[in-house]
Each structure stands twice: as C-alpha cells, then as structure tokens.
Design a protein around this motif. Structure first.
Motif, PDB file in Angstrom:
ATOM      1  N   SER A 123       0.624  -1.402   0.128  1.00 40.90           N
ATOM      2  CA  SER A 123       0.381   0.275  -0.232  1.00 40.90           C
ATOM      3  C   SER A 123       1.174   1.295  -0.352  1.00 40.90           C
ATOM      4  O   SER A 123       0.765   2.175  -0.499  1.00 40.90           O
ATOM      5  N   LEU A 124       2.244   1.396   0.640  1.00 37.97           N
ATOM      6  CA  LEU A 124       2.956   2.630   1.041  1.00 37.97           C
ATOM      7  C   LEU A 124       3.476   2.897  -0.577  1.00 37.97           C
ATOM      8  O   LEU A 124       4.350   3.484  -0.556  1.00 37.97           O
ATOM      9  N   LEU A 175       3.261  11.427  -0.260  1.00 37.81           N
ATOM     10  CA  LEU A 175       2.829  10.090   0.851  1.00 37.81           C
ATOM     11  C   LEU A 175       3.903  11.683   2.181  1.00 37.81           C
ATOM     12  O   LEU A 175       2.778  11.957   3.133  1.00 37.81           O
ATOM     13  N   THR A 228      -4.055   3.302   3.395  1.00 39.38           N
ATOM     14  CA  THR A 228      -2.763   2.921   3.834  1.00 39.38           C
ATOM     15  C   THR A 228      -2.851   3.077   5.425  1.00 39.38           C
ATOM     16  O   THR A 228      -2.516   4.552   5.923  1.00 39.38           O
ATOM     17  N   GLU A 253       7.104   2.585   9.568  1.00 39.10           N
ATOM     18  CA  GLU A 253       7.199   3.493   8.267  1.00 39.10           C
ATOM     19  C   GLU A 253       7.669   4.514   8.875  1.00 39.10           C
ATOM     20  O   GLU A 253       8.564   5.494   8.251  1.00 39.10           O
ATOM     21  N   LEU A 296      -5.374   7.648   4.794  1.00 44.34           N
ATOM     22  CA  LEU A 296      -4.553   7.058   5.899  1.00 44.34           C
ATOM     23  C   LEU A 296      -4.598   6.947   7.045  1.00 44.34           C
ATOM     24  O   LEU A 296      -6.039   7.502   7.664  1.00 44.34           O
ATOM     25  N   PHE A 332       0.015   3.554   8.240  1.00 40.22           N
ATOM     26  CA  PHE A 332       1.150   4.386   8.336  1.00 40.22           C
ATOM     27  C   PHE A 332       1.786   3.966   9.786  1.00 40.22           C
ATOM     28  O   PHE A 332       0.680   4.515  10.929  1.00 40.22           O
ATOM     29  N   PHE A 341      -2.620   6.917  -2.009  1.00 35.04           N
ATOM     30  CA  PHE A 341      -3.228   6.405  -1.313  1.00 35.04           C
ATOM     31  C   PHE A 341      -3.701   7.478  -1.282  1.00 35.04           C
ATOM     32  O   PHE A 341      -4.675   6.881   0.467  1.00 35.04           O
TER      33      PHE A 341
END
Length: 336
Positions: free
Chosen positions: A15-16, A278, A27, A94, A71, A29, A22
């Motif tokens: 996904s990242l 992002l 996404t 991340e 996110l 995180f 995104f």
C-alpha cells in the motif's frame, strides 16, 4: 516473525509503495513511539490521530478528520529511539519518534553504531525537548554521577536512546556496568522498582510531565537530581546534542525546586522509501489547525510542538529532511 506478521507487513509495504494511490485506498502508517508510561506514546498517538483520515471519513470542513485522505496512522508502543530508527531503516515501521543524538549516530554509523549506518533515515520535524530525569527516592541526594558507583541504577531499556546516552555520561564519571548494579527497564517498571525500594536511582529522558513519574511523585514521593552547571557543560562536550535545560519547580508534586538537567530534541523520523507525495501530505496534516488543537489539548508537551520550531537543529544534525517534508516547508516559507 509469524506468518500473519509477514502478511501484514507485505500488505502495508504494497500500500505504501502505491505512491499516488494513497488518496484512493487505505494506507496504513505505523509510528513507533515508546513505553506507555512515557511521552513518546501519547505524543505519537496525537500525531497519528491528526494525520489520519480513514476511507469513508467525513470531510474536514464537515467536522470530520483533517488528515491525509485514506491514511490510517497507528501509534505502536516500542522500546523507543534505537528500535524505532532500526525498524524504519528495515521497513518494519513507516515512522518513529527518536532522540536527535541517536538518529544522527545511526544515520552516519558512528559511536555505538560504528560501521552500521542507517542511510534511509529522514527527518520530518523536530518535535520537543526531552529532559533527562535522574529519579531518586524521596530524601535521597547525590553530588554528581560518580556517586552512583555500587548503586542499583535503572539505565532505561535496551533499544532506547536514553540508555545509549546515559552509559556515555556515566562513563565520564567512572561509572559503568562493572561497578554498578544496572537494570534495563522501561520508565513504568523503573518507577515501580524505585517505589518498592529495589532501585537507588533511574534515568529517563522524556518531555515532562512523565505519567509514571507523576504517579510516583504523588504516592511514594521522589527527588530529581539537579546537575551543576559544570557537569552540564561536560555532558554537552561528550554528547553535543544534549544541551542544558530546566524542569521547572512544581512540575511534579513535592519537587518544589528547579531541576537543571541536560535535554535532547525528539524528532519524527521516516524512511526515504516513502513517496514524496505521501510525506508532503503527512507534513501538511501535522501543521493544520485541527492537529494544532489536538496537540494543544493532549499531553503537556504538545504545546511545544510547532511549525515554527519544526526545523530547529535539523540542518546541524546532518540527517536529511525527507523531500516531501522539505517541499512543504519551502511552500510555507519556513525553508528558503
């Protein structure tokens, strides 16, 4: 690593790496923080809340979340700086909160990390000063760190920036693992051991007030060691990232005196593997009005996390800004 952990890691990585996708799909995180009794965990949770905007959320202008569309940020409790930076480098997290001195040493592969650089580390923002707390039982006192020889001392948990720095400091006063009875514990465990009479002192670097110490001070009571000015200068020579600071009188119940102590900046660190788009979105979300309210109404240190101080000390640190963060700071005039 379990099969489920591997699967989740693969899904998160996929996904990242999706780059521009995104905003359209979820996404995840992950932000590495610290122990639940410290400062990193609540601050990391506030940042995660501020930058999140899960799929299906109400729009910001309709009273919904004002983070990055799609996110889902999650604050994870960890052993703090060293673990967080290593996990960011390895793609297991991340982002992470980490002390400036440890981040520099790990990025360059210096000191304890000699020959083991972490080149993927990138800075998003300077957050707040972490004051070193040297905690002792009520009524206890030392003249300097040399008095900790043969004492039972909590040196913070393995994987923490506090432990790396504290061992350097103690060594300058002739104190080491061979002549003290050290305990590798997190902040909450250290406070419990001190309250039970199992420790003579313990160290913990964090933004005040620290929850576990607030509880300790209001129950068993405690003292904080106030360093002499010459000792602060000596520590600054050993570890330049640790600068003289002060914990004001009254922050903790019964500690009715100013505490002079060294402090190091806490940084928000991400991986260079994350897309510019992002990280630009995350940086922008960190400094919007909604996140400002969350920071002001959360942990006391949140008020000190501002866009105006986000770049303090970053250039001198020698660890690059992530291009996405750099783009935002240039856009708003904070970076020329």
């Amino acid at each position: 690593m379990t099969k489920m952990t591997k699967i989740m890691g693969a899904l998160l990585a996929t996904s990242l790496m999706a780059g521009t996708a995104f905003a359209q799909s979820p996404t995840f995180f992950r932000i590495g923080t610290g122990g639940a009794g410290g400062t990193y965990f609540p601050i990391g949770g506030t940042i995660a809340n501020g930058i999140s905007s899960p799929p299906g959320s109400r729009a910001c202008d309709e009273g919904g979340q004002c983070g990055v569309p799609g996110l889902i940020a999650i604050a994870q409790s960890t052993t703090a700086s060293v673990f967080n930076n290593a996990a960011v480098q390895n793609g297991e997290l991340e982002a992470g909160l980490a002390a400036a001195d440890v981040t520099r040493s790990m990025y360059l592969g210096e000191g304890k990390f000699d020959g083991k650089p972490h080149p993927k580390l990138r800075i998003v923002a300077n957050l707040f000063p972490e004051d070193l707390h040297l905690v002792m039982p009520k009524g206890s006192k030392i003249s300097d760190l040399g008095d900790l020889v043969e004492k039972r001392v909590g040196i913070a948990q393995a994987g923490s920036g506090t432990q790396v720095a504290v061992l350097q400091m103690l060594d300058a006063w002739g104190v080491n693992r061979d002549n003290m009875n050290e305990a590798e514990l997190n902040n909450s465990q250290s406070a419990e051991r001190l309250a039970d009479g199992q420790l003579d002192a313990y160290f913990y670097a964090a933004g005040w007030p620290v929850a576990a110490m607030v509880q300790l001070a209001s129950t068993k009571g405690m003292e904080l060691h106030s360093f002499e000015q010459a000792d602060l200068e000596k520590i600054n020579e050993i570890i330049p990232a640790y600068i003289p600071s002060k914990i004001p009188a009254g922050v903790y119940e019964g500690v009715d005196y100013d505490v002079l102590t060294p402090a190091v900046s806490a940084m928000l660190v991400v991986s260079s593997d994350l897309s510019e788009e992002l990280v630009y979105g995350i940086t922008k979300a960190m400094w919007n009005d909604n996140t400002r309210k969350l920071l002001d109404n959360g942990h006391a240190k949140g008020k000190q996390i501002t866009a105006d101080t986000a770049l303090d000390g970053v250039e001198a640190l020698g660890v690059p800004l992530h291009p996405g963060a750099e783009k935002f700071y240039r856009e708003v005039g904070l970076l020329k």
